[in-house]
Every structure is written in C-alpha cells, then in structure tokens.
Scaffold this active site. Structure first.
Site, PDB file in Angstrom:
ATOM      1  CG  PHE A 103     -42.012  21.367  60.540  1.00  0.00           C
ATOM      2  CD1 PHE A 103     -42.291  20.169  59.822  1.00  0.00           C
ATOM      3  CD2 PHE A 103     -40.724  21.823  60.748  1.00  0.00           C
ATOM      4  CE1 PHE A 103     -41.009  19.690  59.301  1.00  0.00           C
ATOM      5  CE2 PHE A 103     -39.515  21.305  60.326  1.00  0.00           C
ATOM      6  CZ  PHE A 103     -39.645  20.176  59.563  1.00  0.00           C
ATOM      7  CB  CYS A 157     -37.047  14.779  67.412  1.00  0.00           C
ATOM      8  SG  CYS A 157     -38.328  13.722  67.914  1.00  0.00           S
TER       9      CYS A 157
HETATM   10  P1  NAD Z   1     -38.589  25.717  65.533  1.00  0.00           P
HETATM   11  O1  NAD Z   1     -37.717  25.775  66.591  1.00  0.00           O
HETATM   12  O2  NAD Z   1     -38.379  26.509  64.185  1.00  0.00           O
HETATM   13  O3  NAD Z   1     -40.416  26.021  65.701  1.00  0.00           O
HETATM   14  C1  NAD Z   1     -41.120  25.405  66.668  1.00  0.00           C
HETATM   15  C2  NAD Z   1     -41.980  26.352  67.329  1.00  0.00           C
HETATM   16  O4  NAD Z   1     -41.461  27.456  68.084  1.00  0.00           O
HETATM   17  C3  NAD Z   1     -43.060  27.104  66.143  1.00  0.00           C
HETATM   18  O5  NAD Z   1     -44.033  26.743  66.652  1.00  0.00           O
HETATM   19  C4  NAD Z   1     -42.635  28.341  66.137  1.00  0.00           C
HETATM   20  O6  NAD Z   1     -43.492  29.247  65.601  1.00  0.00           O
HETATM   21  C5  NAD Z   1     -42.077  28.826  67.462  1.00  0.00           C
HETATM   22  N1  NAD Z   1     -41.042  29.515  67.633  1.00  0.00           N
HETATM   23  C6  NAD Z   1     -39.817  29.853  66.821  1.00  0.00           C
HETATM   24  N2  NAD Z   1     -39.052  30.779  67.495  1.00  0.00           N
HETATM   25  C7  NAD Z   1     -39.570  30.981  68.744  1.00  0.00           C
HETATM   26  C8  NAD Z   1     -39.143  31.972  69.334  1.00  0.00           C
HETATM   27  N3  NAD Z   1     -38.029  32.928  69.514  1.00  0.00           N
HETATM   28  N4  NAD Z   1     -39.910  32.304  70.561  1.00  0.00           N
HETATM   29  C9  NAD Z   1     -41.201  31.488  70.628  1.00  0.00           C
HETATM   30  N5  NAD Z   1     -41.611  30.558  69.819  1.00  0.00           N
HETATM   31  C10 NAD Z   1     -40.838  30.372  68.731  1.00  0.00           C
HETATM   32  O7  NAD Z   1     -38.826  24.376  65.099  1.00  0.00           O
HETATM   33  P2  NAD Z   1     -39.164  23.435  63.814  1.00  0.00           P
HETATM   34  O8  NAD Z   1     -38.542  23.984  62.821  1.00  0.00           O
HETATM   35  O9  NAD Z   1     -40.674  23.689  63.851  1.00  0.00           O
HETATM   36  O10 NAD Z   1     -39.254  21.851  64.245  1.00  0.00           O
HETATM   37  C11 NAD Z   1     -38.256  21.060  64.018  1.00  0.00           C
HETATM   38  C12 NAD Z   1     -37.272  20.967  65.244  1.00  0.00           C
HETATM   39  O11 NAD Z   1     -37.861  20.443  66.142  1.00  0.00           O
HETATM   40  C13 NAD Z   1     -36.022  19.969  64.946  1.00  0.00           C
HETATM   41  O12 NAD Z   1     -34.890  20.336  65.296  1.00  0.00           O
HETATM   42  C14 NAD Z   1     -36.288  18.812  65.520  1.00  0.00           C
HETATM   43  O13 NAD Z   1     -35.200  17.890  65.966  1.00  0.00           O
HETATM   44  C15 NAD Z   1     -37.134  19.196  66.782  1.00  0.00           C
HETATM   45  N6  NAD Z   1     -37.854  18.405  67.272  1.00  0.00           N
HETATM   46  C16 NAD Z   1     -37.620  17.888  68.524  1.00  0.00           C
HETATM   47  C17 NAD Z   1     -38.324  16.690  69.229  1.00  0.00           C
HETATM   48  C18 NAD Z   1     -37.892  16.283  70.596  1.00  0.00           C
HETATM   49  O14 NAD Z   1     -38.719  15.436  71.272  1.00  0.00           O
HETATM   50  N7  NAD Z   1     -36.802  16.492  70.960  1.00  0.00           N
HETATM   51  C19 NAD Z   1     -39.581  16.618  68.440  1.00  0.00           C
HETATM   52  C20 NAD Z   1     -40.006  16.866  67.328  1.00  0.00           C
HETATM   53  C21 NAD Z   1     -39.172  17.826  66.983  1.00  0.00           C
END
Ligand code: NAD
Length: 493
Positions: free
Chosen positions: A150, A283
């Site tokens: 998100f 992130c």
């Molecule tokens: P999230 O893991 O809750 O969801 C991310 C995506 O995965 C969404 O599209 C969601 O619908 C999907 N999803 C969730 N569970 C799933 C599953 N079991 N199987 C398949 N798809 C699934 O993450 P979020 O809360 O949207 O994002 C925030 C997180 O992302 C933070 O931890 C942040 O640090 C991380 N992030 C990391 C980077 C990086 O480059 N390392 C960049 C941006 C964000």
C-alpha cells in the site's frame, strides 16, 4: 455513489467476477473514494489466459518496438503527473511533495526500462573448445504477476511493469486493495499507448487473487513487495509451484551518528525527514537512531525531539499544505493506528522514555482520519519490542552505544536488514561501516539511501526473501532466462 473499479483484462475493462467489494478510504478524512472488487480465482485465471495468449506475439515483437511503447508510457504518465500525485495522496495519505517525488521515481523506472535494446543483449564466446562456440541469449519467459503493497501506490507497481513488458513478457498487476485508485488511473493511461491486448492486465483483489496467481501453472514468475511474513509465505508457495520470484519485505532502518559529526542542523533535519515523512510508512524510512558516545546521544536526543515538533500533522490535500515538506499525514487504516498506539504503550511498559507523544493529536475537519503525530522514545535498549518490531508509523527509537562496533552489532543482529546509514566525515568509520553492516542498502551521510532505478534496490536476510533485486540490470536478469547455447560445426575440410 462511489465508483466501482473494474479489472483490465485482454485490452478491455470488465466488471470483475468477485466475492464482494471493499470501500477504498481516504485515510485523512474517512471519505469513500471508490469500491474495489475482490476478484475470484476464476477471474484471475481469465487474466492469466489472456496474458498467456498474448505472449508469443509480444515475445516476437522486436525489442526496439517494445521500447517504443515504454517511451509512450513515460510520456503519458508524465503528462498526468499531477493527477497521479493527487490520486495517490488521496488514497495513501502522503504529502503532495512526497507524492510528486514518488512519481519522479516511477518515471525513472520507465526510463531505465527503455534501455532494453542495450541491456537485454546476450553475449557469445567463440571457441569455448575446438569448433565449439558458447552463446548466452536473454529470452523472455512468459506471464509475470506483481503483487504490490500500500505504501507506494505508483512506484512499486512500476518497479515491475516496464521491465517485465519491455523484455517481452506479458504482465498482470494485482495492486494493494487498500490503494487501488492509482493503479486504476495508471492502467487507464497505459491503455492509451495501444499495447497489444493481453500484454498488460490489471486484476484487483486481496490475497485470494494473489494466491491464485501463484498456484496457476501458466504464471512463470511473481514479483512481490509487502510484509516479511507474507514474503515467506509467497516464497514457499512459489517454490512449491515452480516459479521464479522476488519477495521484498519489512524493515527497521538504523541511522548511526558518529561523535565527529558537526553539521548538526543538516544532520537533524536529514534524520527527521527520513523518519516522519510519509508518516514513517516508507520501507526506507528510518525508525531507529543509534548515537555513538554520551555527548552525541544527549545532543541528538534533545535536538531531534525539538525538530520533530516542526512537523505539521495534517490532511495533505489541505491547500494550505500543498507544498509543505514537513508534513506527517495519516497512517493507512484505523487498524494500523491501533497497532501503533499499542506499540507506544508497549514502549512505555518496557521502560523506554516517551520523549514526544504523538497520540491524541487532532486535525480539525478530519475527525475520521488516522493521524498520529511524531513520536520519539529515548533510553531504548536493543531487544525491546519497540526496537525489534517494524512499527510502520511516525515512531522513532533512539539508542546509545559507546563504539561503532556496538552500533554495527545492533544493526547486524536485527531481524530486518533492509537499509542503514552512518553520519560521519571520517573515511575510516565510513569504510568500516559499509564493509561490515549486513543490510542491502547503505547510506553515508544520507538519511534515505534509496537507489535510483538505474541501480539495484533490495535488502538482505529477512527483508529480502530471494536473491535477485529489483531495478537496474537485476530487473533484466529477473525477467529473462539466460539460455546458454553450446554449438558445434564440423569442419568441412
Ligand atoms: P502486505 O504483505 O500486507 O500486502 C502486500 C500485498 O500482498 C497486497 O497486495 C496484499 O493484497 C497481498 N497479500 C497479502 N497477503 C497475501 C498472501 N498471503 N498471498 C498473496 N498475496 C497476499 O503488505 P502491506 O502492509 O501492503 O505493505 C507494507 C509492508 O511492505 C511493510 O512491511 C514495508 O516495509 C514493506 N515494503 C517493503 C519494500 C521493500 O522494498 N523491501 C517496499 C515497500 C514496502
């Protein structure tokens, strides 16, 4: 009545077969911006079938022609920069200057993908053995899916879209269900560049759609960005379903301040914009400061707390703050706000000093918004929950150590290993730091060491559950198969 979003499959906008709709919320005001469908497995399967059917024709399209589409994509996205920025601010809550910065990075990813005619070239070794030549050709692979988080509604999808497509693959985006409006607008713009049907597809939904892509045998690979716990699940499933994957996860990025650092004004502002911009939901945001030595710890703690008070906690779409860089907007959901409040209570119970408390902040006219002001804990010890956990809000912990070795140990023992930075003018300290810390991205006098798209982007250990990064030449490697051809021709004489 809020707009019901559609999926874009095989060059057409379609009403999704779905198990229901979720309201898309403006986190500043609580206003419903739209309704996002939770696509079913059958719907996801239709997108895969369309992308699979489009693959052969697209794979055989010359690379320079594929790159021309990228130039068109870049142009149309740039023409709509302001609308894209405002859309992502309205659904995600970051400031307008932050949103514009995100769009710049988005454009640079498309620019980097335009280098495909150069960067997708293979190589040849004549005479590997007598009469034998060896050749490496970088081939597109098939249907790729990206599942995005998100916090960067524009940039994270574009870490993947242009690279996957320009290399000759076909593609499906499943954006975060919390911020689907930017993806919807981007897809409407991409529609206008006239890609062949099925090359680019958009499917909304939650983990049901995400999972069904991973389980679909016609999907060749998955690019995932989100929480580390989700990365682990995705990585295991991708392995079980024989797919290549990228999985970038959570972070707790440390900033180390050495005693020699004297430019205190620049230092403090550099750190506070890293920590409180985007309400701490980057992130690459820093959320842990490690000061080396008593004197620096006292100086940093006092001045950092004072500077944090300069941040305005407000609705980023309030015209008064349209160009305000020191703005802390809302966090994404009511649940996220509750979690952050619980972490603040935990910090107090653990015995850290709550030097600045952002709870209870009120933003007039935004009573339904999820606001938390800048919050700072001092006297934090490694191993406290507030240090171990990715809080993903405007909450910063400050720790004191006596030596650089101790600071490096704290970073390397942390479960997350995305990025870290050191502030020093001393070349020895800087060199030691960059060689000994384990995170994948390292800054020297830089609060957010986020690589530009011409360089690889990714952490290590629990922050990156794969071995190939995003962006740069790594993106070309992920989206192509480097087939090795060994050829022999008998001599005719
Ligand atoms: P999230 O893991 O809750 O969801 C991310 C995506 O995965 C969404 O599209 C969601 O619908 C999907 N999803 C969730 N569970 C799933 C599953 N079991 N199987 C398949 N798809 C699934 O993450 P979020 O809360 O949207 O994002 C925030 C997180 O992302 C933070 O931890 C942040 O640090 C991380 N992030 C990391 C980077 C990086 O480059 N390392 C960049 C941006 C964000």
């Amino acid at each position: 009545m809020a707009k019901e979003l559609k999926n874009y499959i095989n060059g057409k906008w379609v009403v999704a077969e779905n198990s229901g709709y979720l309201d898309v919320e403006n986190p500043s005001t609580g206003e419903t911006l739209g309704k996002v469908p939770l696509s079913t497995e059958a719907e996801a399967g239709r997108a895969v079938a369309a992308a699979k059917a489009a693959f052969k024709g697209w794979r055989d399209t010359p690379v320079a022609e594929r790159a021309e589409y990228m130039y068109k994509m870049l142009a149309i996205m740039k023409e709509n920069e302001e609308e894209l920025s405002r859309t992502l601010t309205s659904e995600m809550g970051k400031s307008i200057p932050d949103a514009r910065a995100e769009m710049k990075r988005t454009f640079q990813n498309i620019e980097a993908a335009c280098s495909a005619p150069m960067l997708q070239q293979g190589y040849k070794m004549l005479g590997c053995a007598r009469n034998i030549d060896g050749e490496v050709i970088n081939l597109p692979i098939g249907v790729f899916v990206a599942i995005s988080p998100f916090n960067f509604p524009a940039m994270t999808p574009f870490w993947f879209i242009p690279f996957a497509i320009v290399t000759g693959n076909t593609f499906i985006l499943k954006p975060s269900e919390l911020v689907p409006m930017t993806a919807d607008l981007s897809a409407h713009l991409i529609e206008k560049i006239g890609l062949p049907a099925g090359v680019f597809n958009l499917v909304h939904g939650d983990k049901v759609a995400g999972n069904s892509f991973i389980e679909n045998p016609d999907v060749a690979g998955v690019s995932f960005v989100g929480k580390s716990a989700t990365c682990v699940e995705i990585a295991a499933k991708c392995a079980a379903h024989k797919k290549r994957y990228q999985a970038m996860g959570s972070a707790k990025n440390h900033l180390v301040v050495m005693p020699d650092y004297v430019q205190m004004d620049e230092l403090i502002r550099n750190m506070s914009t890293s920590c409180f911009g985007c309400a701490g939901q980057r992130c690459m945001a820093s959320s842990a400061i490690v000061a080396v030595g008593d004197e620096m710890y006292e100086k940093v703690s006092t001045r950092f707390v004072e500077d944090a008070k300069n941040f305005i906690t407000a609705n980023p779409l309030d015209p008064k703050y349209a160009n305000e860089p020191l703005l802390t907007g809302p966090v994404i959901t009511a649940q996220a706000k509750d979690f952050i409040h619980k972490m603040i209570e935990t910090g107090v119970k653990e015995g850290a000093t709550l030097a600045l408390d952002g709870r209870g902040i009120e933003v007039p006219g935004c009573e339904k918004g999820h606001f938390i002001g800048p919050t700072v804990f001092t006297d934090v010890k490694p191993g406290m929950e507030i240090h171990k956990t990715e809080i993903f809000g405007p909450v910063v912990v400050i720790l004191k150590v006596d030596t650089l070795d101790e600071a490096i140990k704290i970073i390397n023992e942390h479960q997350y290993s995305n990025a870290c930075s050191i502030y020093t003018q001393n070349g020895y300290y800087a060199r030691k730091f960059k060689l000994e810390v384990e995170p994948g991205m390292v800054g020297i006098n830089v609060g957010i060491p986020a690589p530009v798209p011409f360089l690889p982007f990714g952490g290590s250990k629990y922050s990156m559950i794969c071995d190939i990064k995003m962006q740069g030449q790594e993106a070309f490697r992920f989206y192509t198969h480097d087939r090795v051809v060994i050829e022999r021709y008998w001599t005719e004489d």
